[in-house]
Design a protein around this motif. Structure first.
Motif, PDB file in Angstrom:
ATOM      1  N   GLN A 213       4.554  50.437  76.413  1.00 14.50           N
ATOM      2  CA  GLN A 213       4.550  51.264  75.232  1.00 14.50           C
ATOM      3  C   GLN A 213       6.982  50.607  75.040  1.00 14.50           C
TER       4      GLN A 213
ATOM      5  N   GLY B 160       5.351  45.716  59.588  1.00 14.15           N
ATOM      6  CA  GLY B 160       5.043  47.482  60.112  1.00 14.15           C
ATOM      7  C   GLY B 160       6.440  47.583  60.689  1.00 14.15           C
TER       8      GLY B 160
ATOM      9  N   SER C  40      14.047  53.120  64.711  1.00  7.04           N
ATOM     10  CA  SER C  40      13.227  52.448  63.947  1.00  7.04           C
ATOM     11  C   SER C  40      13.472  51.481  63.472  1.00  7.04           C
TER      12      SER C  40
ATOM     13  N   HIS D 131      -0.141  44.149  70.075  1.00  7.84           N
ATOM     14  CA  HIS D 131      -0.520  44.775  68.606  1.00  7.84           C
ATOM     15  C   HIS D 131       1.060  46.235  68.623  1.00  7.84           C
TER      16      HIS D 131
ATOM     17  N   ASP E 266       5.748  53.887  71.332  1.00 10.60           N
ATOM     18  CA  ASP E 266       4.740  52.556  69.937  1.00 10.60           C
ATOM     19  C   ASP E 266       4.067  52.614  71.510  1.00 10.60           C
ATOM     20  N   SER E 267       2.506  51.902  71.002  1.00 14.42           N
ATOM     21  CA  SER E 267       2.064  51.834  71.942  1.00 14.42           C
ATOM     22  C   SER E 267       2.024  50.025  71.316  1.00 14.42           C
TER      23      SER E 267
ATOM     24  N   GLY F  29       2.555  50.104  67.673  1.00 12.15           N
ATOM     25  CA  GLY F  29       2.075  50.961  66.785  1.00 12.15           C
ATOM     26  C   GLY F  29       1.061  50.585  66.470  1.00 12.15           C
ATOM     27  N   GLU F  30       1.332  51.263  65.218  1.00 14.45           N
ATOM     28  CA  GLU F  30      -0.760  51.321  63.472  1.00 14.45           C
ATOM     29  C   GLU F  30      -0.085  50.002  63.072  1.00 14.45           C
ATOM     30  N   GLU F  31       0.845  49.015  62.944  1.00 17.18           N
ATOM     31  CA  GLU F  31       0.338  47.769  61.879  1.00 17.18           C
ATOM     32  C   GLU F  31       0.615  46.602  62.616  1.00 17.18           C
TER      33      GLU F  31
END
Length: 181
Positions: free
Chosen positions: A4, A158, A23, A104, A164-165, A106-108
């Protein structure tokens, strides 16, 4: 269980510490948008003077929050961003990753690990005696163990936020151990 993101940080000017943010935006091939260390070529303040055209393998600095836990037990109070990292992690064995591992976030976002952060004497200016706690020499082998996190380059940009993971993708075998960059 994936790791995380514990915190994210950036600074527009050269300074030892970096303020935490809600962020950060990672830019492919450059680093953290608005961070003094972003760029295609080396941005390390000292190394720019004699190696200005080298590729920037230090676009993003990641440090494991577990180091802060260990340092606290030794009497040092350190929190996210204070040692100059851009991304503070939890639950990822950063120092055990091989060179070329992909993270990796988060999502991007995708980072490629390039090597170990080489701690400098400015750490003692921040907290006297801290340098001796973030690296050690093995008396038998003469090898140094560096504990100040890893450096990476941005392979896919991103936005990255706290919580975020983090997924780890190892590179193809054979793995190369991390070296200082």
């Amino acid at each position: 269980m994936p790791g995380q993101v514990a915190a994210v940080s950036r600074n527009e000017v050269y300074s030892f510490s970096k303020p935490t943010r809600d962020s950060i935006t990672l830019l492919t091939g450059l680093g953290v948008e608005g961070d003094v260390h972003a760029g295609e070529t080396i941005r390390h303040q000292f190394r720019m003077t004699y190696e200005p055209d080298l590729p920037n393998l230090r676009q993003v600095h990641l440090m494991h929050e577990e180091l802060f836990d260990d340092l606290r037990l030794k009497g040092f109070k350190v929190s996210a961003g204070q040692l100059g990292e851009n991304i503070t992690t939890r639950g990822v064995d950063l120092l055990g990753l091989p060179t070329g591992a992909l993270l990796h976030l988060g999502e991007e976002a995708v980072l490629e690990v390039t090597g170990l952060r080489n701690p400098c004497s400015k750490i003692n200016d921040f907290r006297q005696g801290l340098l001796g706690e973030v690296f050690a020499m093995d008396p038998l082998s003469g090898e140094f163990t560096f504990k100040c996190g890893v450096m990476a380059v941005v392979r896919r940009g991103g936005t990255v936020r706290s919580d975020d993971s983090i997924g780890v993708e190892p590179p193809p075998l054979p793995h190369r151990p991390l070296e200082r960059v």
